[in-house]
Structure formats: C-alpha cells, structure tokens
Design a protein around this motif. Structure first.
Motif, short mmCIF file in Angstrom:
data_model
loop_
_atom_site.label_atom_id
_atom_site.label_comp_id
_atom_site.label_asym_id
_atom_site.label_seq_id
_atom_site.Cartn_x
_atom_site.Cartn_y
_atom_site.Cartn_z
N UNK A 274 0.91 -1.08 -0.02
CA UNK A 274 0.05 -0.04 0.16
C UNK A 274 0.72 1.28 0.09
N UNK A 275 0.14 2.32 -0.40
CA UNK A 275 1.20 3.64 -0.40
C UNK A 275 1.70 4.07 0.79
N UNK A 276 2.88 4.46 0.90
CA UNK A 276 3.40 5.30 2.09
C UNK A 276 2.81 6.40 2.44
N UNK A 277 3.23 6.80 3.70
CA UNK A 277 2.85 8.28 3.93
C UNK A 277 1.41 8.15 4.35
N UNK B 107 -6.78 4.53 5.93
CA UNK B 107 -7.91 5.15 5.02
C UNK B 107 -8.29 4.09 4.23
N UNK B 108 -7.36 3.44 3.45
CA UNK B 108 -7.77 2.19 2.73
C UNK B 108 -8.62 1.07 3.38
N UNK C 99 -0.21 -6.09 6.92
CA UNK C 99 0.32 -4.71 6.65
C UNK C 99 0.37 -4.07 7.92
N UNK C 100 -0.64 -4.01 8.69
CA UNK C 100 -0.36 -3.29 10.08
C UNK C 100 0.42 -3.84 10.92
N UNK C 101 0.51 -5.05 10.88
CA UNK C 101 1.36 -5.70 11.86
C UNK C 101 2.24 -6.77 10.95
N UNK C 102 3.17 -6.45 10.71
CA UNK C 102 4.05 -7.02 9.42
C UNK C 102 4.61 -8.43 9.91
N UNK C 103 4.93 -8.82 11.25
CA UNK C 103 5.31 -10.00 11.63
C UNK C 103 4.33 -10.99 11.47
N UNK C 104 4.59 -12.08 10.62
CA UNK C 104 3.55 -13.28 10.49
C UNK C 104 4.18 -14.54 10.79
#
Length: 292
Positions: free
Chosen positions: A125-128, A142-143, A209-214
């Motif tokens: 997803x877009x950064x910023x 937002x997405x 994407x929110x918590x990258x550790x899977x």
C-alpha cells in the motif's frame, strides 16, 4: 486532535476486525455453527500473499487475488471434508471439529513454513498519509476503512437484492423449508464458507500490512477478537459484525492510549460481558423464541 488520531486509528483496526467478523457471522447465520478455524484461514491467507510477493515476485494486486482464491478454496474444502458430514450432529461435535481443524492448520503451517516469523512486505500500500493540520492519517488506515465499508455495502446488497442472497436468508430461517422450495442448502452453505474465507484473505493482507510479523499463530488472537466483535454486534447479523468490529477496534485503541496497553484486552472483553448482560443477543442481534 490526539484523541481524534487515536479514534481514526481505532476505526482502522476495527475495520480489520469487522471484515473478519463478517466471515464468522455469515457462517453462523446460515450454517448455525462457529467456525473457529476462521482465524487460521486468515493466517494461511497472509502466508500465501507473503510468498507470492517475496518468493514469486508477483505484483501486490495479483498476490492479493491469489490469496483470496487460495483461502476461498481452502474454506470450501474444510466445509466439505470436516463440517458437511456433521450437518445433523450436535453443536458440541461441530465445535470440537472446528477446534481440531484450527490445530491442524496451525501445525501444518509450522511444518511447511517453520516457527520463525516472516516480515510482510511494506510496499503493498502507498506510504505516507493524509495530513489535515496537526492530524495525520496513514493511507493504510484510509484504505482499510474504505475497503471495510465497500465490503459491507456489497454484502448487504448481495444478501438483500439477489436470488442467491434470498436463498441464504431462507436457509438461515429454516433449512428444511428451504429444501422443500428447491434450494440447494449444501451449495448455499459452501458458498457462504467461500465468501467468508475470501473475506479472511482480505483481512489477512490488511492485518499483515498493519502488523508485519507473521507466524503460524498470526490468526489466533485476531480470530478471537473478530469472534468477540461478531458476538458484540449480534452474531449472525452482517451490520452487527460491522458495528461490533468498529467498536472493538476503537475501544482497544483508546484503552491502549489512555489506560494501559497491558489491560486493553481485558477492557475489551469486559465491555463485551457488560453489553451481553444488558443485551444478550448483541447490539443488533435479534432474540429468537423457540417453542418447546
């Protein structure tokens, strides 16, 4: 302004819970069973997307579609092999089977991918983000909120306006009567599992994407919280799952910000207990009377 930032972040987290809770609610609403393997399907979806992007070098959009397809097929296979033979069995037998399927998926993931955590790519997803004065909202938040709202609207339209949706509601009300009216109940239940599992894949990508550790236990706690959200809103109700997920995310985020990070989960489950004492069917659930 800081409160507003926490509130919006909570809505983003709650949107992920809501998407997961929709899968729980749909399966319970149609099949009248609790699919406790739902959280582990989320875990599988995250791994499929991870290996598709990092291992096969697929574009993020293709990887997400592949993850949705894999989880959809997995959900249908689980329903056919594990749950369909127990259609007339007791609720306890189905519950034990669901827990067994959950352990099977977790241990299968340990064998296939190991116990080491993998780090989800950050370029999906877009950064910023969007800046409004001193308020900053990430594009991911937002997405996530937008995707959740779109899914909710599409599901409501599907269930309320299409023939298949009407068949789902008929099966939910009375499977025997639906069968007499020519509805293929087994196909409807399989379709419900397919939709719920596809939504699990969407939630998996947003969660990772929110918590990258899977890891193989990725879906355990989010799965429990999604179930809590479904119960909070009224399990079996699509708007209830949506509302319950958003409320759960907001309560959790505000609890972490203003009370205690360690106590946030206890506060979330405490709120659930209080609401169920006041409204046992959940916020938007309906109390069904049974003749005995």
């Amino acid at each position: 302004m800081q409160f507003l930032s926490y509130l919006i972040s909570g809505l983003g987290l709650g949107s992920v819970y809501a998407i997961m809770a929709l899968g729980y609610s749909m399966v319970y609403g149609i099949a009248k069973m609790l699919n406790f393997a739902h959280g582990d399907i989320i875990m599988v979806g995250a791994y499929v997307a991870f290996f598709a992007i990092s291992g096969a070098g697929m574009p993020p959009a293709v990887a997400i579609l592949l993850s949705i397809l894999a989880c959809t097929v997995l959900g249908v296979v689980i329903e056919r092999l594990a749950y369909k033979p127990l259609r007339e069995a007791s609720s306890l037998a189905v519950l034990i089977t669901a827990i067994g399927v959950s352990y099977f998926l977790e241990n299968g993931a340990l064998i296939l991918w190991g116990a080491d955590s993998k780090f989800f790519p950050s370029n999906i997803f877009p950064q910023g983000g969007l800046t409004l004065g001193s308020l900053s909202i990430s594009w991911l938040t937002i997405i996530t909120i937008a995707v959740c709202c779109i899914i909710m609207i599409l599901l409501m339209l599907f269930v309320g306006r299409t023939n298949t949706g009407r068949a789902m509601r008929a099966c939910s009300e009375d499977k025997g009567a639906a069968t007499l009216m020519g509805i293929n109940v087994n196909a409807i239940i399989s379709l419900t599992f397919a939709i719920g599992s596809g939504l699990a894949a969407v939630a998996a990508v947003l969660l990772a994407s929110t918590y990258p550790s899977i890891s193989p236990t990725l879906g355990a706690m989010p799965g429990i919280k999604a179930f809590t959200a479904a119960v909070l809103g009224g399990i079996g109700s699509i708007p209830g799952a949506f509302l319950g997920g958003l409320l759960l995310g907001v309560i959790e985020n505000l609890s972490k910000a203003y009370i205690s990070q360690q106590l946030s989960d206890a506060i979330v489950f405490g709120v659930l207990v209080v609401i169920l004492l006041i409204k046992p069917a959940g916020l938007l659930g309906r109390k069904v009377s049974e003749k005995v």
